[in-house]
Scaffold this motif. Structure first.
Motif, PDB file in Angstrom:
ATOM      1  N   ASP A  91       0.806  -1.221   0.000  1.00  0.00           N
ATOM      2  CA  ASP A  91       0.000   0.000   0.000  1.00  0.00           C
ATOM      3  C   ASP A  91       0.840   1.273   0.000  1.00  0.00           C
ATOM      4  OD1 ASP A  91      -2.383  -1.429   0.033  1.00  0.00           O
ATOM      5  OD2 ASP A  91      -2.566  -1.381   2.221  1.00  0.00           O
ATOM      6  N   LEU A  92       2.127   1.154   0.230  1.00  0.00           N
ATOM      7  CA  LEU A  92       2.987   2.332   0.346  1.00  0.00           C
ATOM      8  C   LEU A  92       3.018   3.157  -0.941  1.00  0.00           C
ATOM      9  CD1 LEU A  92       5.985   0.690   2.227  1.00  0.00           C
ATOM     10  CD2 LEU A  92       4.507   2.496   3.150  1.00  0.00           C
ATOM     11  N   PRO A  93       3.290   4.450  -0.840  1.00  0.00           N
ATOM     12  CA  PRO A  93       3.360   5.296  -2.043  1.00  0.00           C
ATOM     13  C   PRO A  93       4.326   4.791  -3.100  1.00  0.00           C
ATOM     14  CG  PRO A  93       3.269   6.661  -0.081  1.00  0.00           C
ATOM     15  CD  PRO A  93       3.399   5.235   0.402  1.00  0.00           C
ATOM     16  N   ALA A  94       5.434   4.168  -2.693  1.00  0.00           N
ATOM     17  CA  ALA A  94       6.408   3.656  -3.656  1.00  0.00           C
ATOM     18  C   ALA A  94       5.930   2.385  -4.350  1.00  0.00           C
ATOM     19  CB  ALA A  94       7.736   3.375  -2.962  1.00  0.00           C
ATOM     20  N   MET A  95       4.872   1.767  -3.828  1.00  0.00           N
ATOM     21  CA  MET A  95       4.329   0.534  -4.413  1.00  0.00           C
ATOM     22  C   MET A  95       3.003   0.846  -5.106  1.00  0.00           C
ATOM     23  SD  MET A  95       6.547  -1.931  -3.706  1.00  0.00           S
ATOM     24  CE  MET A  95       7.816  -2.384  -2.531  1.00  0.00           C
ATOM     25  N   ASP A  96       1.887   0.446  -4.466  1.00  0.00           N
ATOM     26  CA  ASP A  96       0.577   0.652  -5.093  1.00  0.00           C
ATOM     27  C   ASP A  96      -0.084   1.960  -4.689  1.00  0.00           C
ATOM     28  OD1 ASP A  96       0.881  -1.741  -6.368  1.00  0.00           O
ATOM     29  OD2 ASP A  96      -0.440  -2.873  -5.039  1.00  0.00           O
ATOM     30  N   ASP A  97       0.438   2.615  -3.657  1.00  0.00           N
ATOM     31  CA  ASP A  97      -0.042   3.934  -3.227  1.00  0.00           C
ATOM     32  C   ASP A  97      -1.547   3.929  -2.959  1.00  0.00           C
ATOM     33  OD1 ASP A  97       0.089   6.571  -2.499  1.00  0.00           O
ATOM     34  OD2 ASP A  97       0.135   7.355  -4.544  1.00  0.00           O
ATOM     35  N   ASP A  98      -1.984   3.076  -2.032  1.00  0.00           N
ATOM     36  CA  ASP A  98      -3.398   2.972  -1.686  1.00  0.00           C
ATOM     37  C   ASP A  98      -3.687   3.699  -0.379  1.00  0.00           C
ATOM     38  OD1 ASP A  98      -4.740   1.462  -3.717  1.00  0.00           O
ATOM     39  OD2 ASP A  98      -3.590  -0.290  -3.081  1.00  0.00           O
ATOM     40  N   ASP A  99      -4.874   4.298  -0.312  1.00  0.00           N
ATOM     41  CA  ASP A  99      -5.299   5.021   0.888  1.00  0.00           C
ATOM     42  C   ASP A  99      -6.189   4.186   1.791  1.00  0.00           C
ATOM     43  OD1 ASP A  99      -3.959   7.192  -0.139  1.00  0.00           O
ATOM     44  OD2 ASP A  99      -5.758   8.194  -0.891  1.00  0.00           O
ATOM     45  N   LEU A 100      -6.837   3.150   1.237  1.00  0.00           N
ATOM     46  CA  LEU A 100      -7.779   2.334   1.992  1.00  0.00           C
ATOM     47  C   LEU A 100      -7.387   0.871   1.935  1.00  0.00           C
ATOM     48  CD1 LEU A 100     -11.292   3.735   0.997  1.00  0.00           C
ATOM     49  CD2 LEU A 100     -10.185   3.948   3.227  1.00  0.00           C
ATOM     50  N   ARG A 101      -7.603   0.191   3.052  1.00  0.00           N
ATOM     51  CA  ARG A 101      -7.403  -1.255   3.122  1.00  0.00           C
ATOM     52  C   ARG A 101      -8.416  -1.792   4.129  1.00  0.00           C
ATOM     53  NH1 ARG A 101      -5.304  -5.212   0.161  1.00  0.00           N
ATOM     54  NH2 ARG A 101      -3.481  -3.905  -0.288  1.00  0.00           N
ATOM     55  N   ARG A 102      -9.254  -2.739   3.704  1.00  0.00           N
ATOM     56  CA  ARG A 102     -10.278  -3.324   4.573  1.00  0.00           C
ATOM     57  C   ARG A 102     -11.209  -2.257   5.137  1.00  0.00           C
ATOM     58  NH1 ARG A 102      -5.673  -7.061   7.521  1.00  0.00           N
ATOM     59  NH2 ARG A 102      -5.603  -8.712   5.958  1.00  0.00           N
ATOM     60  N   GLY A 154       9.343 -16.016  -4.229  1.00  0.00           N
ATOM     61  CA  GLY A 154       7.901 -16.055  -4.014  1.00  0.00           C
ATOM     62  C   GLY A 154       7.270 -14.689  -4.099  1.00  0.00           C
ATOM     63  N   MET A 155       6.665 -14.268  -2.995  1.00  0.00           N
ATOM     64  CA  MET A 155       5.840 -13.066  -2.971  1.00  0.00           C
ATOM     65  C   MET A 155       6.600 -11.790  -3.341  1.00  0.00           C
ATOM     66  SD  MET A 155       3.787 -11.634   0.321  1.00  0.00           S
ATOM     67  CE  MET A 155       5.343 -11.234   1.142  1.00  0.00           C
ATOM     68  N   VAL A 156       7.778 -11.597  -2.799  1.00  0.00           N
ATOM     69  CA  VAL A 156       8.540 -10.383  -3.105  1.00  0.00           C
ATOM     70  C   VAL A 156       8.908 -10.344  -4.583  1.00  0.00           C
ATOM     71  CG1 VAL A 156      10.677  -9.132  -2.657  1.00  0.00           C
ATOM     72  CG2 VAL A 156       9.369 -10.065  -0.753  1.00  0.00           C
ATOM     73  N   ALA A 157       9.303 -11.483  -5.133  1.00  0.00           N
ATOM     74  CA  ALA A 157       9.588 -11.532  -6.572  1.00  0.00           C
ATOM     75  C   ALA A 157       8.343 -11.189  -7.368  1.00  0.00           C
ATOM     76  CB  ALA A 157      10.091 -12.924  -6.954  1.00  0.00           C
ATOM     77  N   GLY A 158       7.186 -11.686  -6.936  1.00  0.00           N
ATOM     78  CA  GLY A 158       5.940 -11.368  -7.637  1.00  0.00           C
ATOM     79  C   GLY A 158       5.614  -9.892  -7.608  1.00  0.00           C
ATOM     80  N   GLN A 159       5.870  -9.249  -6.469  1.00  0.00           N
ATOM     81  CA  GLN A 159       5.632  -7.807  -6.386  1.00  0.00           C
ATOM     82  C   GLN A 159       6.577  -7.046  -7.305  1.00  0.00           C
ATOM     83  OE1 GLN A 159       3.310  -6.106  -5.298  1.00  0.00           O
ATOM     84  NE2 GLN A 159       3.991  -4.051  -4.775  1.00  0.00           N
ATOM     85  N   ALA A 160       7.822  -7.489  -7.400  1.00  0.00           N
ATOM     86  CA  ALA A 160       8.766  -6.850  -8.314  1.00  0.00           C
ATOM     87  C   ALA A 160       8.302  -6.996  -9.766  1.00  0.00           C
ATOM     88  CB  ALA A 160      10.162  -7.454  -8.135  1.00  0.00           C
ATOM     89  N   ALA A 165       5.577  -4.579 -14.563  1.00  0.00           N
ATOM     90  CA  ALA A 165       4.582  -4.782 -15.615  1.00  0.00           C
ATOM     91  C   ALA A 165       3.678  -3.578 -15.843  1.00  0.00           C
ATOM     92  CB  ALA A 165       3.719  -5.996 -15.278  1.00  0.00           C
ATOM     93  N   VAL A 166       3.709  -2.604 -14.912  1.00  0.00           N
ATOM     94  CA  VAL A 166       2.824  -1.445 -15.036  1.00  0.00           C
ATOM     95  C   VAL A 166       3.096  -0.714 -16.351  1.00  0.00           C
ATOM     96  CG1 VAL A 166       2.245   0.812 -14.064  1.00  0.00           C
ATOM     97  CG2 VAL A 166       2.558  -1.158 -12.553  1.00  0.00           C
ATOM     98  N   HIS A 181       3.563 -16.000  -8.160  1.00  0.00           N
ATOM     99  CA  HIS A 181       4.505 -15.599  -7.124  1.00  0.00           C
ATOM    100  C   HIS A 181       3.881 -14.583  -6.166  1.00  0.00           C
ATOM    101  CE1 HIS A 181       7.133 -17.330 -10.187  1.00  0.00           C
ATOM    102  NE2 HIS A 181       7.996 -17.539  -9.215  1.00  0.00           N
ATOM    103  N   LYS A 182       3.279 -13.533  -6.695  1.00  0.00           N
ATOM    104  CA  LYS A 182       2.789 -12.458  -5.836  1.00  0.00           C
ATOM    105  C   LYS A 182       1.663 -12.926  -4.916  1.00  0.00           C
ATOM    106  CE  LYS A 182       0.867  -7.824  -5.729  1.00  0.00           C
ATOM    107  NZ  LYS A 182       0.384  -6.656  -6.464  1.00  0.00           N
TER     108      LYS A 182
END
Length: 297
Positions: A91-102, A154-160, A165-166, A181-182
C-alpha cells in the motif's frame, strides 16, 4: 468424489478466525511494548479486519490430513503475519499507493510512511518467531516453506514483477507467472504448512493439496481482477478501478470480463479435481474453492 457444501464453510471459518485472531491478539496483549506507536501500527495492519483466508487454508489442509488444531495455530498465525506485512508494504506510495485497506486508512495514512515500513518489517520478523517457538518434528521444512514463499522466489519476486509490468503488455502466461509468485506463493505455502503439520513431505496427499492450492491461488487473483472492475469501494474495502487507473495488466484487460470469469471457474474445477485422493475429508477445501471466487469482499 469430493462433494461441496457451501453452507458448511461458515462454521469452519468462524472457528478458524476465532483461533487465529486469539493467537494474533495474544502476541500483543502478553507483550510489553518497546515503542507503543510501532505496536499500534502493527495492530492496525494486522488486527483491523481481514478475511483470514490463508489461516483458514492452513487449518483446512491440516485437518484434511489429520492434524489437530493446536498444531496448526502457529503456522496459521505466521502466514497471516506475513500476509499483513505484505499488504502494509504494497500500500505504500512507492508501491501501489493505496489510501484504503479493509475499509480503513492504510497504515501509512493512519500513521506515517516510515512507521508503516517498520511495522511491516516487524510483522515479518514476528511471523518466523511465532513459527519457530512451537516445537515440531518438521519445523525446519515449515520455516523453509514460509521463507521461500515470502521472499525472492515467491511473494517479493511477484511484487517486483508486478511493478515492472505497469504500463506494459504482458501476455496471459506472463501474467500467470507474476501472480503465481505475488499471490499464489503464500496460498500454496498456507496449504503446505497445514499439510506438513500432519504428514511427511513425501506424502502423496500433500502433493495433491499443493496442486489444489496452485489452482485456487490463480483463481483467487483472477477474481480479484474481476472485482476491481465490477465492485465498488464500499464493498471492496479499498478503491475500485485502481488497476486500470495505474495501467496495470489484468485478466479482464487481456481476456475480457467474461473470459476472465470462465478462466477462474476452470481453475476452481481443476482445484476440486485435485482433491479426489483425499476423499470427503477434503470437502471443506472444495467449499472454500467455491467461496474464493464467489466472495464479495
Amino acid at each position: 468424489m469430493v462433494t461441496a457444501n457451501p453452507t458448511r464453510l461458515t462454521t469452519l471459518r468462524q472457528t478458524s478466525n476465532a483461533r487465529v485472531d486469539a493467537t494474533l491478539a495474544a502476541l500483543f496483549d502478553s507483550h510489553r511494548a518497546v515503542d507503543p506507536r510501532l505496536e499500534a501500527a502493527m495492530r492496525h495492519g494486522l488486527l483491523v479486519g481481514g478475511k483470514r483466508l490463508r489461516p483458514l487454508l492452513v487449518y483446512l489442509a491440516g485437518q484434511a490430513l489429520g492434524a489437530d488444531d493446536e498444531a496448526l495455530d502457529a503456522p496459521a498465525a505466521a502466514i497471516e503475519l506475513i500476509h499483513a506485512y505484505s499488504l502494509i508494504h504494497d500500500d505504500l506510495p512507492a508501491m501501489d499507493d493505496d489510501d484504503l485497506r479493509r475499509g480503513q486508512p492504510t497504515v501509512h495514512k493512519a500513521f506515517d510512511e516510515a512507521t508503516a515500513i517498520l511495522a511491516g518489517d516487524a510483522l515479518q520478523a514476528l511471523a518466523f518467531e511465532v513459527l519457530a517457538r512451537r516445537p515440531h518434528p518438521r519445523l525446519g521444512s515449515m520455516v523453509t516453506t514460509l521463507a521461500v514463499a515470502s521472499g525472492r522466489e515467491g511473494m517479493v519476486a511477484g511484487q517486483a514483477l508486478d511493478l515492472a509490468a505497469v504500463g506494459g503488455h504482458p501476455d496471459v502466461d506472463a501474467l500467470a507467472h507474476m501472480h503465481s509468485h505475488k499471490t499464489g506463493a503464500l496460498i500454496v505455502a498456507a496449504v503446505r504448512l497445514g499439510g506438513l503439520a500432519a504428514v511427511e513431505e513425501q506424502d502423496p496427499r500433500l502433493s495433491a493439496l499443493i496442486r489444489y492450492a496452485r489452482a485456487i491461488g490463480l483463481a483467487f487473483q483472477i477474481h480479484d481482477d474481476v472485482l476491481d472492475v465490477t465492485g465498488d469501494t464500499a464493498t471492496l474495502g479499498k478503491a475500485s478501478g485502481a488497476d486500470a487507473a495505474r495501467a496495470k495488466p489484468t485478466y479482464p484487460s487481456l481476456l475480457g470480463l467474461a473470459g476472465a470469469q470462465r478462466k477462474a471457474q476452470a481453475l476452481i474445477d481443476e482445484a476440486i479435481a485435485a482433491l479426489a485422493p483425499l476423499g470427503e475429508r477434503a470437502a471443506p477445501l472444495a467449499d472454500l474453492a467455491h467461496y474464493m471466487i464467489e466472495r464479495d469482499h
